[in-house]
Write an enzyme that holds these catalytic residues in place. Structure first.
Site, PDB file in Angstrom:
ATOM      1  N   CYS A 118       4.956  32.403  13.302  1.00  0.00           N
ATOM      2  CA  CYS A 118       3.512  31.370  14.270  1.00  0.00           C
ATOM      3  C   CYS A 118       2.938  32.811  15.274  1.00  0.00           C
ATOM      4  O   CYS A 118       3.473  33.825  15.497  1.00  0.00           O
ATOM      5  CB  CYS A 118       4.011  30.212  15.144  1.00  0.00           C
ATOM      6  SG  CYS A 118       2.514  29.408  15.429  1.00  0.00           S
ATOM      7  N   CYS A 120       2.436  31.917  18.875  1.00  0.00           N
ATOM      8  CA  CYS A 120       1.961  31.656  20.221  1.00  0.00           C
ATOM      9  C   CYS A 120       3.596  32.223  20.529  1.00  0.00           C
ATOM     10  O   CYS A 120       2.886  32.158  22.137  1.00  0.00           O
ATOM     11  CB  CYS A 120       2.455  29.991  20.186  1.00  0.00           C
ATOM     12  SG  CYS A 120       4.277  30.337  19.287  1.00  0.00           S
ATOM     13  N   CYS A 128      -0.854  29.094  19.146  1.00  0.00           N
ATOM     14  CA  CYS A 128      -0.270  29.443  18.215  1.00  0.00           C
ATOM     15  C   CYS A 128      -1.415  30.162  17.173  1.00  0.00           C
ATOM     16  O   CYS A 128      -1.133  30.329  16.080  1.00  0.00           O
ATOM     17  CB  CYS A 128       0.400  28.013  17.348  1.00  0.00           C
ATOM     18  SG  CYS A 128       0.963  27.956  18.217  1.00  0.00           S
ATOM     19  N   LYS A 193       4.520  18.227  12.201  1.00  0.00           N
ATOM     20  CA  LYS A 193       4.402  18.704  12.633  1.00  0.00           C
ATOM     21  C   LYS A 193       3.384  18.226  13.928  1.00  0.00           C
ATOM     22  O   LYS A 193       2.233  17.905  14.049  1.00  0.00           O
ATOM     23  CB  LYS A 193       4.924  20.428  12.765  1.00  0.00           C
ATOM     24  CG  LYS A 193       4.884  20.617  14.516  1.00  0.00           C
ATOM     25  CD  LYS A 193       4.494  22.341  14.175  1.00  0.00           C
ATOM     26  CE  LYS A 193       5.377  22.939  16.013  1.00  0.00           C
ATOM     27  NZ  LYS A 193       5.389  24.558  15.771  1.00  0.00           N
ATOM     28  N   ARG A 203      10.143  25.816  24.776  1.00  0.00           N
ATOM     29  CA  ARG A 203       9.227  27.142  25.140  1.00  0.00           C
ATOM     30  C   ARG A 203       9.887  27.659  26.154  1.00  0.00           C
ATOM     31  O   ARG A 203       9.012  29.222  26.461  1.00  0.00           O
ATOM     32  CB  ARG A 203       8.068  26.205  25.446  1.00  0.00           C
ATOM     33  CG  ARG A 203       7.330  25.748  24.377  1.00  0.00           C
ATOM     34  CD  ARG A 203       6.126  24.849  24.668  1.00  0.00           C
ATOM     35  NE  ARG A 203       5.899  23.751  23.330  1.00  0.00           N
ATOM     36  CZ  ARG A 203       4.823  22.851  23.182  1.00  0.00           C
ATOM     37  NH1 ARG A 203       4.623  22.172  24.984  1.00  0.00           N
ATOM     38  NH2 ARG A 203       4.545  22.485  22.193  1.00  0.00           N
ATOM     39  N   GLU A 231      -0.948  15.380   5.702  1.00  0.00           N
ATOM     40  CA  GLU A 231      -0.354  17.234   5.712  1.00  0.00           C
ATOM     41  C   GLU A 231       0.868  17.825   5.225  1.00  0.00           C
ATOM     42  O   GLU A 231       0.049  18.825   3.869  1.00  0.00           O
ATOM     43  CB  GLU A 231       0.294  17.426   7.073  1.00  0.00           C
ATOM     44  CG  GLU A 231      -0.538  17.364   8.448  1.00  0.00           C
ATOM     45  CD  GLU A 231      -1.525  18.781   8.433  1.00  0.00           C
ATOM     46  OE1 GLU A 231      -1.418  19.164   8.153  1.00  0.00           O
ATOM     47  OE2 GLU A 231      -2.246  18.676   9.872  1.00  0.00           O
ATOM     48  N   LYS A 246       9.093  17.209  12.181  1.00  0.00           N
ATOM     49  CA  LYS A 246       9.453  18.325  13.295  1.00  0.00           C
ATOM     50  C   LYS A 246       9.104  17.480  14.444  1.00  0.00           C
ATOM     51  O   LYS A 246       7.413  17.714  13.943  1.00  0.00           O
ATOM     52  CB  LYS A 246       8.930  19.712  13.487  1.00  0.00           C
ATOM     53  CG  LYS A 246       9.379  19.932  15.018  1.00  0.00           C
ATOM     54  CD  LYS A 246       9.472  22.117  15.368  1.00  0.00           C
ATOM     55  CE  LYS A 246       9.761  22.193  15.867  1.00  0.00           C
ATOM     56  NZ  LYS A 246       9.862  23.710  16.580  1.00  0.00           N
ATOM     57  N   SER A 272      15.001  20.949  20.462  1.00  0.00           N
ATOM     58  CA  SER A 272      15.157  21.725  21.796  1.00  0.00           C
ATOM     59  C   SER A 272      15.445  19.961  22.241  1.00  0.00           C
ATOM     60  O   SER A 272      16.557  20.312  23.341  1.00  0.00           O
ATOM     61  CB  SER A 272      14.300  22.304  22.515  1.00  0.00           C
ATOM     62  OG  SER A 272      13.758  22.205  22.561  1.00  0.00           O
ATOM     63  N   TYR A 311      20.025  22.867  16.884  1.00  0.00           N
ATOM     64  CA  TYR A 311      21.009  23.996  17.846  1.00  0.00           C
ATOM     65  C   TYR A 311      22.674  23.617  17.767  1.00  0.00           C
ATOM     66  O   TYR A 311      23.701  24.030  18.831  1.00  0.00           O
ATOM     67  CB  TYR A 311      20.650  24.082  19.373  1.00  0.00           C
ATOM     68  CG  TYR A 311      18.712  24.189  18.822  1.00  0.00           C
ATOM     69  CD1 TYR A 311      18.793  25.790  19.033  1.00  0.00           C
ATOM     70  CD2 TYR A 311      17.708  22.859  18.960  1.00  0.00           C
ATOM     71  CE1 TYR A 311      17.108  25.854  18.560  1.00  0.00           C
ATOM     72  CE2 TYR A 311      16.095  23.557  18.884  1.00  0.00           C
ATOM     73  CZ  TYR A 311      16.378  25.021  18.817  1.00  0.00           C
ATOM     74  OH  TYR A 311      14.909  25.160  18.205  1.00  0.00           O
TER      75      TYR A 311
HETATM   76 ZN   LIG Z   1       2.962  28.329  18.281  1.00  0.00          ZN
END
Ligand SMILES: [Zn+2]
Length: 324
Positions: A118, A120, A128, A193, A203, A231, A246, A272, A311
């Protein structure tokens, strides 16, 4: 008379009829790699998670390998950002360096290294894709994503995982990989997503919050399920080998719908915010962390997920092995 409780009388009986199991080799552990030296910077909003400079990466990689985890998902935090996200496709970029390092070490060589693709983390505006007059450009972004993918594959990445949600990126990446001799490198597409509040802590971790606006013109509306199937279908037609859904917890129906509609392995990305909520409640003594984590993860399996990006991977691997 039917008595469901007959099959619940003992641990052995319950184990015999158990429908879903967690496996360590289905866990994928995300790693944040940062430019610099001797760095292990804790992410405040994600207790237990750090950003590692490459020289400190072995600490985490050793834990991962010793836990029996076989795949990692790399995110890079570059020293510099610019309008075009050039750090992403720089052959000396942070992810490229990290992949080369991992593949150069005998003890990590068998790890499956998945490289998130990506822009971003690398763009000064945090979006992105390329931006012109406040608009996120789709088609102009594709060659940069493709170039990033080829660069990661060239460094030794085993799987390419585009997370940008630009239209037709999988096709662009597949063609570029094939043209450059990487016909056997799979694409794990973030297909479903959603524009989610659950990404907040990430982030912080990846320094990738958008500088203006939001990501709703490319990530999906959380209210839409049928659109997620479109998608996925698009990405499969364009050449995706694996699919990511996600976030995961609030989107288990999406995982279920994808796995019943398509014969493709699906990864649930336990993001996250989902992680941080569990950690915060556990820290307060409000929940039993192990019970909650294992219940959430097996829930993804029940919904149909094959792999789980989480995680919690290191803790979960330990708990899975204790339970065997
Ligand atoms: Zn991104």
């Amino acid at each position: 008379m039917e008595r469901m409780r007959r099959l619940r009388v003992s641990p052995a009986m319950r184990s015999m009829v158990r429908e879903n199991h967690l496996r360590v080799d289905e866990l994928i552990c995300p790693i944040f790699v940062i430019e610099g030296q001797n760095l292990c910077i804790p992410v405040d909003s994600m207790p237990g998670i750090c950003q590692y400079s490459i020289d400190r990466l072995p600490e985490e990689l050793d834990r991962i390998v010793e836990a029996g985890i076989r795949s990692v998902l790399l995110f890079g935090i570059p020293a510099r950002k610019d309008e075009a996200g050039s750090g992403a496709y720089d052959d000396q970029g942070i992810v490229q360096q990290a992949v080369r390092f991992i593949k150069s070490q005998e003890k990590y060589r068998d790890l499956i290294v998945i490289a998130d693709v990506c822009l971003c983390e690398y763009t000064s505006h945090g979006h992105c894709g390329l931006v012109k007059e406040g608009i996120i450009l789709n088609d102009e972004t594709l060659p940069l994503l493709a170039r990033t993918a080829v660069s990661y594959a060239g460094a030794g990445a085993d799987i390419i995982a585009p997370s940008d949600m630009m239209d037709n990126r999988v096709k662009a990446i597949r063609e570029a990989l094939d043209e450059n001799g990487f016909v056997n490198i799979p694409i794990m597409a973030y297909s479903a997503k959603f524009a989610s509040g659950f990404y907040g802590p990430f982030r912080d971790a990846a320094h990738s919050a958008p500088g203006f606006g939001d990501r709703k013109t490319y990530q999906m509306d959380p209210a839409n399920g049928r659109e997620a199937l479109r998608e996925v279908e698009e990405d499969l037609l364009e050449g995706a080998d694996l699919i990511i859904a996600k976030p995961a917890m609030a989107y288990m129906d999406i995982i279920k719908d994808i796995t019943t509609s398509y014969n493709v392995p699906v990864a649930a990305y336990n993001v996250s915010g989902e992680y941080s909520m569990v950690k915060a409640a556990a820290k307060n003594g409000w929940i039993d962390e192990k019970k909650i984590v294992m219940e959430i993860l097996v829930g993804f399996k029940r919904a149909g997920a094959k792999m789980i990006i989480t995680y919690h991977a290191l803790d979960a691997a330990k708990w899975i092995r204790e339970g065997e």
